[in-house]
Design a protein around this motif. Structure first.
Motif, PDB file in Angstrom:
ATOM      1  N   HIS A  79     -20.202 -20.705  89.390  1.00 15.65           N
ATOM      2  CA  HIS A  79     -19.510 -20.536  88.112  1.00 15.65           C
ATOM      3  C   HIS A  79     -18.185 -19.798  88.265  1.00 15.65           C
ATOM      4  N   PHE A  80     -18.190 -18.623  88.892  1.00 12.28           N
ATOM      5  CA  PHE A  80     -16.946 -17.856  88.979  1.00 12.28           C
ATOM      6  C   PHE A  80     -15.953 -18.474  89.960  1.00 12.28           C
ATOM      7  N   ALA A  81     -16.422 -18.841  91.153  1.00 17.17           N
ATOM      8  CA  ALA A  81     -15.521 -19.302  92.210  1.00 17.17           C
ATOM      9  C   ALA A  81     -15.353 -20.814  92.267  1.00 17.17           C
ATOM     10  N   ARG A  82     -16.131 -21.556  91.525  1.00 18.22           N
ATOM     11  CA  ARG A  82     -16.102 -23.021  91.642  1.00 18.22           C
ATOM     12  C   ARG A  82     -14.819 -23.595  91.052  1.00 18.22           C
ATOM     13  N   GLN A  83     -14.206 -24.519  91.796  1.00 12.76           N
ATOM     14  CA  GLN A  83     -13.025 -25.219  91.290  1.00 12.76           C
ATOM     15  C   GLN A  83     -13.357 -25.936  89.986  1.00 12.76           C
ATOM     16  N   GLY A  84     -12.503 -25.756  88.995  1.00 13.59           N
ATOM     17  CA  GLY A  84     -12.691 -26.425  87.723  1.00 13.59           C
ATOM     18  C   GLY A  84     -13.535 -25.664  86.721  1.00 13.59           C
ATOM     19  N   SER A  85     -14.112 -24.540  87.130  1.00 13.19           N
ATOM     20  CA  SER A  85     -14.924 -23.754  86.203  1.00 13.19           C
ATOM     21  C   SER A  85     -14.030 -23.000  85.228  1.00 13.19           C
ATOM     22  N   LEU A  86     -14.609 -22.555  84.110  1.00 10.97           N
ATOM     23  CA  LEU A  86     -13.837 -21.826  83.103  1.00 10.97           C
ATOM     24  C   LEU A  86     -13.336 -20.487  83.633  1.00 10.97           C
ATOM     25  N   SER A  87     -14.034 -19.928  84.621  1.00 11.47           N
ATOM     26  CA  SER A  87     -13.657 -18.614  85.151  1.00 11.47           C
ATOM     27  C   SER A  87     -12.784 -18.704  86.395  1.00 11.47           C
ATOM     28  N   ARG A  88     -12.512 -19.923  86.875  1.00  9.33           N
ATOM     29  CA  ARG A  88     -11.759 -20.070  88.119  1.00  9.33           C
ATOM     30  C   ARG A  88     -10.355 -19.458  88.017  1.00  9.33           C
ATOM     31  N   ALA A  89      -9.759 -19.461  86.843  1.00 12.94           N
ATOM     32  CA  ALA A  89      -8.424 -18.874  86.678  1.00 12.94           C
ATOM     33  C   ALA A  89      -8.433 -17.385  87.019  1.00 12.94           C
ATOM     34  N   LEU A  90      -9.530 -16.696  86.694  1.00 10.27           N
ATOM     35  CA  LEU A  90      -9.629 -15.276  87.029  1.00 10.27           C
ATOM     36  C   LEU A  90      -9.800 -15.093  88.529  1.00 10.27           C
ATOM     37  N   TYR A  91     -10.607 -15.954  89.153  1.00 13.07           N
ATOM     38  CA  TYR A  91     -10.770 -15.934  90.606  1.00 13.07           C
ATOM     39  C   TYR A  91      -9.420 -16.115  91.287  1.00 13.07           C
ATOM     40  N   ASP A  92      -8.651 -17.112  90.821  1.00  7.05           N
ATOM     41  CA  ASP A  92      -7.361 -17.400  91.443  1.00  7.05           C
ATOM     42  C   ASP A  92      -6.360 -16.278  91.213  1.00  7.05           C
ATOM     43  N   ARG A  93      -6.443 -15.598  90.073  1.00  5.24           N
ATOM     44  CA  ARG A  93      -5.532 -14.484  89.833  1.00  5.24           C
ATOM     45  C   ARG A  93      -5.745 -13.377  90.866  1.00  5.24           C
ATOM     46  N   ILE A  94      -6.985 -13.125  91.218  1.00  5.59           N
ATOM     47  CA  ILE A  94      -7.281 -12.121  92.241  1.00  5.59           C
ATOM     48  C   ILE A  94      -6.872 -12.629  93.617  1.00  5.59           C
ATOM     49  N   ARG A  95      -7.213 -13.878  93.915  1.00  9.31           N
ATOM     50  CA  ARG A  95      -6.949 -14.434  95.245  1.00  9.31           C
ATOM     51  C   ARG A  95      -5.457 -14.517  95.537  1.00  9.31           C
ATOM     52  N   MET A  96      -4.646 -14.783  94.546  1.00 12.14           N
ATOM     53  CA  MET A  96      -3.225 -15.015  94.755  1.00 12.14           C
ATOM     54  C   MET A  96      -2.369 -13.765  94.572  1.00 12.14           C
ATOM     55  N   ALA A  97      -2.987 -12.608  94.429  1.00  4.77           N
ATOM     56  CA  ALA A  97      -2.231 -11.389  94.164  1.00  4.77           C
ATOM     57  C   ALA A  97      -1.333 -10.919  95.313  1.00  4.77           C
ATOM     58  N   PRO A  98      -1.723 -11.054  96.595  1.00  3.48           N
ATOM     59  CA  PRO A  98      -0.894 -10.497  97.673  1.00  3.48           C
ATOM     60  C   PRO A  98       0.472 -11.179  97.790  1.00  3.48           C
ATOM     61  N   GLU A  99       1.484 -10.402  98.157  1.00  2.79           N
ATOM     62  CA  GLU A  99       2.828 -10.923  98.362  1.00  2.79           C
ATOM     63  C   GLU A  99       2.825 -11.950  99.496  1.00  2.79           C
ATOM     64  N   PHE A 100       3.470 -13.086  99.254  1.00  2.00           N
ATOM     65  CA  PHE A 100       3.583 -14.177 100.221  1.00  2.00           C
ATOM     66  C   PHE A 100       2.227 -14.769 100.614  1.00  2.00           C
ATOM     67  N   GLY A 101       1.169 -14.421  99.873  1.00  2.00           N
ATOM     68  CA  GLY A 101      -0.144 -14.957 100.177  1.00  2.00           C
ATOM     69  C   GLY A 101      -0.746 -14.440 101.461  1.00  2.00           C
ATOM     70  N   LEU A 102      -0.272 -13.285 101.946  1.00  4.45           N
ATOM     71  CA  LEU A 102      -0.769 -12.739 103.209  1.00  4.45           C
ATOM     72  C   LEU A 102      -1.979 -11.838 102.983  1.00  4.45           C
ATOM     73  N   CYS A 103      -2.955 -11.971 103.833  1.00  6.62           N
ATOM     74  CA  CYS A 103      -4.178 -11.180 103.752  1.00  6.62           C
ATOM     75  C   CYS A 103      -3.856  -9.685 103.833  1.00  6.62           C
ATOM     76  N   PRO A 104      -4.302  -8.886 102.868  1.00  8.59           N
ATOM     77  CA  PRO A 104      -4.012  -7.456 102.922  1.00  8.59           C
ATOM     78  C   PRO A 104      -4.806  -6.712 103.989  1.00  8.59           C
ATOM     79  N   LEU A 105      -5.850  -7.329 104.522  1.00 11.06           N
ATOM     80  CA  LEU A 105      -6.686  -6.641 105.508  1.00 11.06           C
ATOM     81  C   LEU A 105      -6.075  -6.674 106.904  1.00 11.06           C
ATOM     82  N   CYS A 106      -5.337  -7.741 107.217  1.00 12.23           N
ATOM     83  CA  CYS A 106      -4.671  -7.830 108.521  1.00 12.23           C
ATOM     84  C   CYS A 106      -3.163  -7.889 108.401  1.00 12.23           C
ATOM     85  N   GLY A 107      -2.663  -8.315 107.240  1.00 10.04           N
ATOM     86  CA  GLY A 107      -1.230  -8.400 107.028  1.00 10.04           C
ATOM     87  C   GLY A 107      -0.563  -9.574 107.708  1.00 10.04           C
ATOM     88  N   GLN A 108      -1.346 -10.512 108.255  1.00  9.45           N
ATOM     89  CA  GLN A 108      -0.776 -11.585 109.063  1.00  9.45           C
ATOM     90  C   GLN A 108      -1.169 -12.974 108.597  1.00  9.45           C
TER      91      GLN A 108
END
Length: 289
Positions: A79-108
């Motif tokens: 439900h939350f992470a599934r493509q096309g679900s009503l909550s997917r927009a919230l999932y994507d807002r969190i996933r797309m937060a880092p600058e340039f789409g770079l992983c904050p855990l490694c930075g690379q």
């Protein structure tokens, strides 16, 4: 690690979005009735997170008698992470937060998924808590796995809560060899206490950053080698050092503790590299054919 602003959404938002998309009435009702418990867990998380005490949160087998860890996992995935679900927009807002789409855990590497800082199998009540959801690349997500820290020192860094400051703490050592040998290590910043120092080193180890940065540095040196040879022939060691100083300042202006900042600082400060080592990079690489 790259620091991120905490999500501006809260667990109320994610739970209600999931409920709106659940077509099984009993499941939707169970999640709605679990919301007060989930809210209390979020409040505890937000209280302990800024002080680096998330290790004090105890694992559990479920959220309520009606929602165990397995069902909460289904709710997250289906439900939350599934493509096309009503909550997917919230999932994507969190996933797309880092600058340039770079992983904050490694930075690379590029963000590919969301990691549960406290793993969902052990902390199901936090499965939908935005502050527990970290954008991550696949490699960092796999390396972290479902480990549960039992001491403050055993916690990896949390991009929403941990601030390492701007003091230089990532250091590159340059050893004379053909080609030059580069290694990376942590030098504790003056503002860090013993626990934060241990956590930075834990994060560096768990995420395999030393090996990742060495590989990146080798590629960078290969790209730099031809230009350095031309510069060295024209301007000698002083010209090499001045060039590396400019590169260091440029990298530091953007990120004081990137591997590039550390690499150019280490190369600049190496008399051996500026005088001789820069000529030994390309001997390791075959000529293009």
């Amino acid at each position: 690690m790259k620091r991120l602003r905490p999500p501006t959404i809260h667990v109320n938002d994610t739970v209600y979005a999931c409920v709106a998309g659940i077509t099984i009435p009993e499941r939707a009702q169970a999640l709605t009735e679990a919301l007060p418990t989930i809210q209390r867990c979020e409040a505890e998380y937000l209280e302990l997170g800024p002080s680096g005490q998330l290790y004090r949160i105890l694992p559990s087998l479920g959220v309520t008698p009606a929602i165990d860890a397995a069902l909460m996992g289904v709710i997250y995935k289906s439900h939350f992470a599934r493509q096309g679900s009503l909550s997917r927009a919230l999932y994507d807002r969190i996933r797309m937060a880092p600058e340039f789409g770079l992983c904050p855990l490694c930075g690379q590497r590029i963000v590919a998924t969301i990691d549960h800082y406290l793993p969902q199998s052990r902390f199901p009540a936090l499965n939908l808590t935005p502050a527990n959801l970290i954008p991550a690349c696949s490699d960092c997500n796999k390396r972290k796995l479902a480990s549960v820290p039992t001491r403050a020192e055993d916690q990896t860094l949390h991009p929403y809560f941990d601030d390492l400051g701007n003091e230089r703490w990532l250091i590159a050592d340059i050893q004379p060899s053909t080609p030059p040998t580069v290694s990376f290590h942590i030098r504790a910043a003056g503002a860090w206490d013993e626990v934060l120092t241990a956590r930075v080193r834990k994060h560096f180890s768990v995420m395999g950053l030393a090996e990742l940065y060495v590989a990146q540095a080798a590629s960078e040196l290969a790209d730099m080698s031809y230009g350095l040879e031309i510069l060295g022939a024209a301007a000698g060691p002083d010209g090499i050092r001045q060039h590396l100083e400019i590169q260091f300042q440029s990298c530091q202006a953007r990120d004081s503790n990137s591997w590039r900042t550390a690499l150019h600082e280490g190369l600049r400060d190496s008399d051996w590299f500026c005088g001789e080592g820069y000529r030994l990079i390309r001997t390791h690489y075959p000529e293009n054919v």
